[in-house]
Design an enzyme around this catalytic site. Structure first.
Site, mmCIF file in Angstrom:
data_model
loop_
_atom_site.group_PDB
_atom_site.id
_atom_site.type_symbol
_atom_site.label_atom_id
_atom_site.label_comp_id
_atom_site.label_asym_id
_atom_site.label_seq_id
_atom_site.Cartn_x
_atom_site.Cartn_y
_atom_site.Cartn_z
ATOM 1 N N CYS A 251 -5.495 -26.716 11.307
ATOM 2 C CA CYS A 251 -4.399 -25.826 11.492
ATOM 3 C C CYS A 251 -3.548 -26.611 12.828
ATOM 4 O O CYS A 251 -4.020 -27.362 13.367
ATOM 5 C CB CYS A 251 -4.267 -24.597 12.012
ATOM 6 S SG CYS A 251 -4.656 -24.155 13.576
ATOM 7 N N CYS B 16 -11.283 -27.015 12.848
ATOM 8 C CA CYS B 16 -10.093 -26.314 12.489
ATOM 9 C C CYS B 16 -9.003 -27.218 12.246
ATOM 10 O O CYS B 16 -8.716 -28.331 13.042
ATOM 11 C CB CYS B 16 -9.476 -25.309 13.225
ATOM 12 S SG CYS B 16 -8.064 -24.529 12.382
ATOM 13 N N CYS C 94 -4.796 -26.284 16.340
ATOM 14 C CA CYS C 94 -5.769 -27.141 16.819
ATOM 15 C C CYS C 94 -5.455 -28.596 16.684
ATOM 16 O O CYS C 94 -6.157 -29.206 17.404
ATOM 17 C CB CYS C 94 -7.013 -26.733 15.829
ATOM 18 S SG CYS C 94 -7.627 -24.889 16.340
ATOM 19 N N HIS D 97 -3.083 -20.149 13.895
ATOM 20 C CA HIS D 97 -4.544 -20.513 14.014
ATOM 21 C C HIS D 97 -5.380 -19.472 13.347
ATOM 22 O O HIS D 97 -6.272 -19.663 12.550
ATOM 23 C CB HIS D 97 -5.010 -20.841 15.567
ATOM 24 C CG HIS D 97 -6.580 -20.843 15.368
ATOM 25 N ND1 HIS D 97 -7.064 -21.954 15.054
ATOM 26 C CD2 HIS D 97 -7.301 -19.882 15.650
ATOM 27 C CE1 HIS D 97 -8.540 -21.585 15.097
ATOM 28 N NE2 HIS D 97 -8.469 -20.327 15.688
ATOM 29 N N ASP E 51 -7.644 -7.493 3.058
ATOM 30 C CA ASP E 51 -6.556 -7.450 4.083
ATOM 31 C C ASP E 51 -7.035 -6.748 5.366
ATOM 32 O O ASP E 51 -7.872 -6.001 5.301
ATOM 33 C CB ASP E 51 -5.312 -6.687 3.719
ATOM 34 C CG ASP E 51 -5.448 -5.148 3.911
ATOM 35 O OD1 ASP E 51 -4.917 -4.747 4.584
ATOM 36 O OD2 ASP E 51 -6.146 -4.559 3.035
ATOM 37 N N ASP F 192 0.881 -1.352 -0.030
ATOM 38 C CA ASP F 192 0.087 0.080 -0.015
ATOM 39 C C ASP F 192 0.821 1.252 -0.080
ATOM 40 O O ASP F 192 2.124 1.073 0.340
ATOM 41 C CB ASP F 192 -1.001 -0.006 1.062
ATOM 42 C CG ASP F 192 -0.260 -0.117 2.498
ATOM 43 O OD1 ASP F 192 0.846 0.069 2.530
ATOM 44 O OD2 ASP F 192 -1.202 -0.189 3.560
#
Length: 373
Positions: free
Chosen positions: A310, A308, A313, A339, A270, A90
């Site tokens: 990930c 989840c 988890c 996570h 974002d 940006d």
């Protein structure tokens, strides 16, 4: 850049964006790596744990340190950070807004003092392109004039007039540089402003979308307005944006914000929320938010989110995360950040599948049903 609109489910879109460094499947959430680094993670985490195809870095912050010329000497962002996929940078307009006590927008750019050492700097539309050429990002944003809401009609009018003028200067300069062999693999997006005023948004979108940009962003939201005002503004604005180019909503937001704005035709998002909230103890799940520092989790053997996949988890309990947070162990920040970002990126992957199968409406209903339990 190659852009393909693959499917729609009402106004929700599934697209593919191909840059020189990666293929990005949308809707997409871009993790924020302000200083060329996602806080608490290394690039192996970003690539292999999360599978991110694009991340965001900040022009203002990278310019101040280590300096865009240093980044250029070190092989630009991709080589310097070792992240081989796409970068979006940006332009610094948001920093002028968020650091308004040390910045001042003027007719031909933004004057600011460094938050690090107080030194004076001046960003012009051309200067931020030069900086982003040095950074080597795949997608660069133009300099825009962002205002907090609520704002007077006069200030919003000035904002869109400046943003349009700076956009015209930016695209002309950017294309000239490409003709001369500079930034030929880079792409440039304009930023639509106008507050929550539909007439101003129409004017800004119409003027900017007539120019030769590679994509378009909706800026100036999630800066003080109500959620329904944001949603209404996005729904109004997207109808004036090209269907054959990416649509990016900047700095937004919660999982609910992503779902609502995908429904309104946005492709890219974002926000610092998943990473910042992770560090502060708030974890996002399929059934809502979890405040892991709560005493009730001290002996909870369950994972943060049973749905989840990930590593956090799959391997660790809420009790262990509660312990790590309370003792301020460094491992907590990595595991929590993995996570939260996994949740966001996976949410967008599920949304994409729902759009491809034309069942986004059903997916949205199920998304909210889980949160109502």
């Amino acid at each position: 850049m190659e852009f393909t609109l693959e499917a729609t489910s009402k106004n929700a879109r599934a697209c593919t964006i191909k840059t020189a460094h990666s293929t990005i499947k949308t809707p997409v959430f871009m993790p924020v790596g302000t200083l060329g680094s996602i806080k608490a993670l290394d690039m192996d985490d970003v690539l292999n744990m999360l599978g991110a195809e694009i991340i965001l870095a900040n022009t203002y912050h990278m310019y101040l340190r280590p300096g865009d010329k240093t980044v250029a000497k070190m092989g630009k962002l991709h080589k310097f950070t070792t992240f081989p996929k796409s970068f979006l940078t940006d332009s610094g307009g948001f920093q002028a807004f968020s650091l308004s006590d040390i910045s001042k927008p003027k007719e031909n750019g933004i004057e600011f003092r460094s938050h690090i050492d107080g030194s004076k700097h001046f960003f012009t539309p051309k200067k931020v392109i030069d900086i982003q050429n040095n950074l080597g990002s795949d997608i660069m944003m133009i300099l825009d004039d962002l205002v907090a809401l609520p704002a007077t009609q006069e200030r919003i009018k000035l904002s869109i007039e400046r943003t349009t003028a700076w956009a015209r200067e930016s695209i002309e300069y950017f294309r000239e540089k490409q003709v001369n062999g500079i930034g030929v693999e880079q792409n440039i997006f304009a930023i639509i402003q106008g507050g929550t005023d539909k007439a101003f948004r129409t004017k800004s979108a119409t003027e900017l979308c007539a120019l030769d940009f590679d994509g378009f962003a909706i800026g100036g939201l999630s800066v003080g307005e109500l959620n329904n005002e944001m949603y209404d503004t996005v729904e109004h604005t997207t109808q004036y944006m090209p269907k054959d180019k990416p649509r990016y909503l900047m700095g937004v937001g919660t999982p609910e914000d992503l779902i609502e704005n995908v429904e309104r035709g946005v492709d890219m998002f974002d926000c610092v929320m998943p990473t910042r909230n992770a560090r502060n103890g708030t974890l996002f799940t399929s059934f809502g938010k979890v405040n892991i520092k709560g005493a009730k989790f001290k002996e909870d053997e369950a994972p943060i989110d049973p749905e989840c996949k990930c590593i956090t988890c799959q391997r660790y309990s809420r009790a262990y995360l509660n312990h790590l947070f309370r003792t301020r162990e460094i491992a907590y920040f990595r595991l929590a950040t993995i996570h939260n970002l996994h949740y966001y990126l996976n949410l967008m992957r599920e949304v994409r599948e729902a759009i491809l199968e034309d069942r986004f409406t059903e997916y949205k209903k199920e998304f909210y049903r889980k949160r109502a339990k």
